[in-house]
Scaffold this active site. Sequence first.
Site, PDB file in Angstrom:
ATOM      1  N   LYS A  27       0.835  -1.209   0.000  1.00  0.00           N
ATOM      2  CA  LYS A  27       0.000   0.000   0.000  1.00  0.00           C
ATOM      3  C   LYS A  27       0.866   1.254   0.000  1.00  0.00           C
ATOM      4  CE  LYS A  27      -3.716  -0.428   2.213  1.00  0.00           C
ATOM      5  NZ  LYS A  27      -4.651  -0.706   3.324  1.00  0.00           N
ATOM      6  N   ARG A  96      -3.506   2.945   8.549  1.00  0.00           N
ATOM      7  CA  ARG A  96      -3.858   1.740   7.808  1.00  0.00           C
ATOM      8  C   ARG A  96      -2.658   0.815   7.657  1.00  0.00           C
ATOM      9  NH1 ARG A  96      -6.919   3.457   2.417  1.00  0.00           N
ATOM     10  NH2 ARG A  96      -8.021   1.501   2.784  1.00  0.00           N
ATOM     11  N   GLY A 105      -8.354  -7.297   4.390  1.00  0.00           N
ATOM     12  CA  GLY A 105      -9.182  -7.384   5.582  1.00  0.00           C
ATOM     13  C   GLY A 105      -8.560  -8.110   6.748  1.00  0.00           C
ATOM     14  N   MET A 107      -5.733  -7.361   8.463  1.00  0.00           N
ATOM     15  CA  MET A 107      -5.087  -6.527   9.477  1.00  0.00           C
ATOM     16  C   MET A 107      -5.908  -5.261   9.687  1.00  0.00           C
ATOM     17  SD  MET A 107      -1.064  -7.106   8.660  1.00  0.00           S
ATOM     18  CE  MET A 107      -1.238  -6.634   6.954  1.00  0.00           C
ATOM     19  N   ARG A 340      -3.348  -1.336  -6.389  1.00  0.00           N
ATOM     20  CA  ARG A 340      -2.503  -2.527  -6.316  1.00  0.00           C
ATOM     21  C   ARG A 340      -2.851  -3.401  -7.514  1.00  0.00           C
ATOM     22  NH1 ARG A 340      -5.651  -4.552  -0.950  1.00  0.00           N
ATOM     23  NH2 ARG A 340      -7.677  -4.901  -1.899  1.00  0.00           N
ATOM     24  N   HIS A 456     -15.465  -8.029   1.111  1.00  0.00           N
ATOM     25  CA  HIS A 456     -14.474  -8.907   1.727  1.00  0.00           C
ATOM     26  C   HIS A 456     -14.610 -10.329   1.205  1.00  0.00           C
ATOM     27  CE1 HIS A 456     -13.207 -11.768   4.911  1.00  0.00           C
ATOM     28  NE2 HIS A 456     -12.180 -10.966   5.020  1.00  0.00           N
ATOM     29  N   ARG A 581       3.578 -48.653 -12.311  1.00  0.00           N
ATOM     30  CA  ARG A 581       3.661 -49.433 -11.077  1.00  0.00           C
ATOM     31  C   ARG A 581       3.130 -50.835 -11.364  1.00  0.00           C
ATOM     32  NH1 ARG A 581       1.054 -44.057  -8.774  1.00  0.00           N
ATOM     33  NH2 ARG A 581       0.068 -44.436 -10.790  1.00  0.00           N
ATOM     34  N   ARG A 636       8.488 -49.858 -13.303  1.00  0.00           N
ATOM     35  CA  ARG A 636       9.058 -50.192 -11.990  1.00  0.00           C
ATOM     36  C   ARG A 636       8.714 -51.629 -11.645  1.00  0.00           C
ATOM     37  NH1 ARG A 636       7.002 -46.917  -6.838  1.00  0.00           N
ATOM     38  NH2 ARG A 636       5.229 -48.321  -7.075  1.00  0.00           N
ATOM     39  N   GLU A 768      14.972 -43.375  -3.348  1.00  0.00           N
ATOM     40  CA  GLU A 768      13.875 -43.107  -2.409  1.00  0.00           C
ATOM     41  C   GLU A 768      14.268 -43.370  -0.960  1.00  0.00           C
ATOM     42  OE1 GLU A 768      10.623 -45.801  -3.378  1.00  0.00           O
ATOM     43  OE2 GLU A 768      12.035 -47.121  -4.390  1.00  0.00           O
ATOM     44  N   SER A 787      15.337 -42.193 -10.905  1.00  0.00           N
ATOM     45  CA  SER A 787      14.039 -41.536 -10.747  1.00  0.00           C
ATOM     46  C   SER A 787      13.817 -41.349  -9.254  1.00  0.00           C
ATOM     47  CB  SER A 787      12.912 -42.378 -11.342  1.00  0.00           C
ATOM     48  OG  SER A 787      11.676 -41.716 -11.185  1.00  0.00           O
ATOM     49  N   GLY A 789      11.982 -41.083  -6.042  1.00  0.00           N
ATOM     50  CA  GLY A 789      10.670 -41.398  -5.456  1.00  0.00           C
ATOM     51  C   GLY A 789      10.482 -40.539  -4.219  1.00  0.00           C
ATOM     52  N   THR A 790      10.019 -39.315  -4.421  1.00  0.00           N
ATOM     53  CA  THR A 790      10.021 -38.339  -3.327  1.00  0.00           C
ATOM     54  C   THR A 790       8.964 -38.617  -2.268  1.00  0.00           C
ATOM     55  OG1 THR A 790       8.710 -36.857  -4.738  1.00  0.00           O
ATOM     56  CG2 THR A 790      11.086 -36.500  -4.659  1.00  0.00           C
ATOM     57  N   ASN A 791       7.966 -39.466  -2.566  1.00  0.00           N
ATOM     58  CA  ASN A 791       7.013 -39.839  -1.508  1.00  0.00           C
ATOM     59  C   ASN A 791       7.740 -40.604  -0.406  1.00  0.00           C
ATOM     60  OD1 ASN A 791       5.116 -38.753  -3.207  1.00  0.00           O
ATOM     61  ND2 ASN A 791       4.181 -40.696  -3.789  1.00  0.00           N
ATOM     62  N   ASP A 792       8.428 -41.697  -0.806  1.00  0.00           N
ATOM     63  CA  ASP A 792       9.156 -42.496   0.186  1.00  0.00           C
ATOM     64  C   ASP A 792      10.354 -41.737   0.742  1.00  0.00           C
ATOM     65  OD1 ASP A 792       7.618 -44.710   0.458  1.00  0.00           O
ATOM     66  OD2 ASP A 792       8.691 -45.940  -0.991  1.00  0.00           O
ATOM     67  N   CYS A 855       9.298 -39.118  -9.847  1.00  0.00           N
ATOM     68  CA  CYS A 855       7.994 -39.739 -10.105  1.00  0.00           C
ATOM     69  C   CYS A 855       7.088 -39.732  -8.879  1.00  0.00           C
ATOM     70  CB  CYS A 855       8.176 -41.163 -10.625  1.00  0.00           C
ATOM     71  SG  CYS A 855       9.040 -42.265  -9.484  1.00  0.00           S
ATOM     72  N   TYR A 875      13.259 -34.595 -16.300  1.00  0.00           N
ATOM     73  CA  TYR A 875      11.797 -34.680 -16.449  1.00  0.00           C
ATOM     74  C   TYR A 875      11.127 -34.809 -15.087  1.00  0.00           C
ATOM     75  CZ  TYR A 875      12.113 -39.743 -15.630  1.00  0.00           C
ATOM     76  OH  TYR A 875      12.333 -40.988 -15.063  1.00  0.00           O
TER      77      TYR A 875
END
Length: 903
Positions: A27, A96, A105, A107, A340, A456, A581, A636, A768, A787, A789-792, A855, A875
Amino acid sequence: MSENNDQKFVYDFTEGNRDLKDLLGGKGANLAEMTNLGLPVPPGFTITTEACKVYLESGAEPAALRDEVSAHLDALERRMGKRLGQADDPLLVSVRSGAKFSMPGMMDTVLNIGLSDESVAGLARQAGNERFAWDSYRRLIQMFGKTVLGVDGELFEEALDEAKAVKGVASDTDLGAADLQRVVEHFKKIVKTGTGRDFPQDPREQMDLAIQAVFNSWNTDRAKLYRRQERIPGDLGTAVNICSMVFGNLGPDSGTGVAFTRDPASGHEGVYGDYLQNAQGEDVVAGIRNTVPLADLESIDKASYDQLMEIMNTLETHYKDLCDIEFTIERGHLWMLQTRVGKRTAGAAFRIATQLVDQGLIDEAEALQRVNGAQLAQLMFPKFDEAAKVDQIGRGIAASPGAAVGKAVFDSYTAVKWSRSGEKVILIRRETNPDDLDGMIAAEGILTSRGGKTSHAAVVARGMGKTCVCGAEELEVDTKRRRMTTADGQVVEEGDVVSIDGSTGKVYLGEVPVVPSPVVEYFEGRMHAGADDADELVQAVHRIMAYADRVRRLRVRANADNAEDANRARRFGAQGIGLCRTEHMFLGERRQYVERLILADTDAERDEALEALLPLQKTDFVELFEAMDGLPVTVRLLDPPLHEFLPDITELSVRVALAESRKEPHENDLRLLQAVHRLHEQNPMLGLRGVRLGLVIPGLFTMQVRAIAEATAQRVDAKGDPRVEIMIPLVGTVQELEIVREEAEQVIAEVRARTGVDLKLALGTMIELPRAAVTAGQIAEAAEFFSFGTNDLTQTVWGFSRDDVEASFFTAYLEKGIFGVSPFETIDKDGVGALVRSAVEAGRATRPDIKLGVCGEHGGDPESVHFFHEVGLDYVSCSPFRIPVARLEAGRAAAEAKGSDSR
C-alpha cells in the site's frame, strides 16, 4: 532484529516508489508511486516494515520512531494548514496497515483519528455539516474500540441497530446529527465498560495506539491463518500508512468506491467496481450496505467519473496489469486512496495475460509469469450441467467462479467442524468479515446476501480460488436461527444441500450435477482452440500453454499403469511414462496367482505360479508400449510388501475359526493364514519390499524382466517404436542393484537371442532412501537413470508414516507454523531437496549422461516443479490430470530462470 541508529523508519509519500514494497509494504509503495505520477493522493507518510519487525521482536517501538513520526506529522500539518485534532479546524488521519503482499481485511485500519469531544464541533463547523461530524466520530469510536481497545464489535453494531429501531429507519444514513450524537455517547459507555477507561481524547495518543494496533494485527490468528493459506512468509511484518483524511460521507455529492481496470471475475474489459454515496471506504469492502455499479457514477458525478476513467487507464498502462483501486469523492473532488495489482480469478488471469500481449503491454514471457499451475488446475474443475433440471432459489453477483455443492452452514465454527468430519459445506452469511476466514477456507463455496465484487467475501474468495456468490439480496439470511429464506418464502435450514454457481451468480436448492470443464475438453482433444466457436478462455489457455511448451526444458511424463491411463496422459501432453507401477497389474483376479506364489513350498510350485503370471504381464506391457509408442516408458518392478496381496488377517482368522467350528475343509485358508502371520511386519513400508523381494524370491524380478523384454520384442516386430526403461525400486546400496542388473541382463540377452530383436532396455533405479541419495555416486556406476521417489524419500527423511501422520498431527504442525505446507504436498527443499540436489550432482559426476527424473507426487506440484528445474532434472512425472499443470510450471520455471540470467 537489532535496531540500527542510522536506520530510517518513516518515509513521506513523495520519497518512495513501487519498487520499495519490502520496506514500505504494498500500500505504501503504491501510494508513493501514484504520488510520483501526479495523481490526486492525500498527503501522508509510511512507517516501514522494519519498524514493525523491531516492535514485534522487542515488544517496543524503535527508539527513534516517535521522533521521526513527530517530524513527518509536523510537515504534514504545515502542508495541510491545520493540526492533528485541533479544536477549530482539525486535521484527521487514517492509520492503515499495508504488508508487502495483499492480505485483504486481515489486518487493522482506523479512520478519523484526531476526533474528540472538542474537535467534533470544529469539524462540523468546517464542513458545514453537523451530521457528518458526528457520523465520523461514531465511526472512529467504533473502529478504535474494536481494533485498538479490543471491545466486542457486536456491541457497537447492536447499539447502532437499536438507534435505527428507535428512529424507525433501516439505514444508518437516515440517522440525523442528534441521533448520532446519542450513538456516540452510547459508544463511549461501551468503551468505558469494556476497558475500564474513557475513550482517549488526546489525538496523538489515538494515533500512537492505532499504530501499535496495526503492528500487533500482523500476528492475529486470522492474519496468520491467511498467510499460511496463501504461503506468505510470517517474518515480513507490515508497514503503517498515516494518510490525511478525505471524506466520502459529507453528503450526496460525496462517496467512496472500489474500481477494477478489468473485470476481476472474467477478465473482460469494461467499467467494473462498486460505488456508495455518502459513505466511507470501509462501508464498501465490509459489504454492510449494498452498492451501486461503478458505471452509475457517470450519472451521479460525470466529472469525477471521467477523471477516474482517465486515472484507471493511466494506472493499468503504468503497471501493465489489472489494477484494483480505492477512491473517495469529497464534494466533487476525486482522491486516490490505494492501488494494487488486483486479485483475479483463474479464468481472468489467463484472459488478461493474453489481452495484454495483444495490446503490446507485455510479451509472451511475462504473460506466462502472470498465470500459474494452481489457477490452471482450478479451470479444470467441473462446472454445472446447464441441461440439468434445477431449482433456482436466488441469484447474486458472480464474484468468484466455480461450481460448489454442499450443506448450508451459517457460521465459520460449524463450517470447520463439519468439514473436518468429511462433509462438504457452503458457508452462508449476510456478509463475511476477517474472522470468518477459517470457515471460508473449510467451505466449498461462500454465499452472502450483501456486498458486491469488491466486498471482503469476494476479494478473499478470488484470492483463494474459492467459489463465491455475493449480494444475493432476495435471500434473507438469519444466522441466529440458522436458516435462509427465499423471496417466495421457501426456507433453507442448516444442513440442507445447496449449489452455487460462481460464474453466473445463481443459487440452487439441492445438488446440481456437473460436467467437464471446456479446458479439460480442450486438453482431451474434444475442443480445438483454433476453431471459430472456441471458448475465449480455451484460446487463452492454448496460447499460454503453447508458449510454455516452447520454452520449457523439463519434459513431463505421466504416472500410468495401463493403456487407458497412458492414452489419456498422451492426450494431456505427456512425453512418456515416468512410472508404471507393476504391482497394480497383480490386483483383481490375478491375486490368486500371487497367493500361489507366496504359498509355494517347492521351486516347482513357485515356477508354476510365475509361469502363469508371465503371459498376463506380457499382455499388459504390449498394450502399454503400444499406447506410448515412440515415447519412453519407465517400468518399476514389483515394490509393495507381499502381505498387501493377501486377505485381511482378521477376516481370514474369522473364516478359519468358523470352518474349524463347523468341521469344514479349510486347508487352503489355514495355509494362507500361516503365510499372513509369517509375512506380518510391524512397519511393512520399511520391510520386505522393492529390490528386497527380487533378491529373496527367486525368479520374481526375472519373470517381470522377461515379460518386459518379450513385449518390447513383439512391438518391434509389429513395426512399433518401444522405448523401455526398467527401474529397480528401493535400492539402498549399489550391490543390490548390481545383482538384479546382472540377472536382468541375462534374461534380456536370452530374449534377444531367441527373437533376433536388438533390444535396447535401459536399467536404472529409484532414489527413495536417504542412503541411496548419499551414495548416489556409487549407485550411478550401475544405473543408467535415476528416478527420485520423493514420496518415500520424504517419509524416510522425516521419519513420517504418511498414512498416519497426516491425520494425526499435521494439522497442529501447520497451525503452529512448524511447516507452512505438508512436505508430502510440496517438496521440503532444505531437507529432502538437499538430498535430491546432492544425488543429482554425485550421479552426474559418475555418469555425465545419466537421465534424471522424479515420479513422486511432487512431480505435479507447481512449487516443486520449479525446484526440480533448478536442480537440473530432465523430467517430472505425475498423474495424467496434473500433466497440464506440470507443463505450465516447467515453462514458467524456464522463463523465470532466463529472466533472472538476463538481469
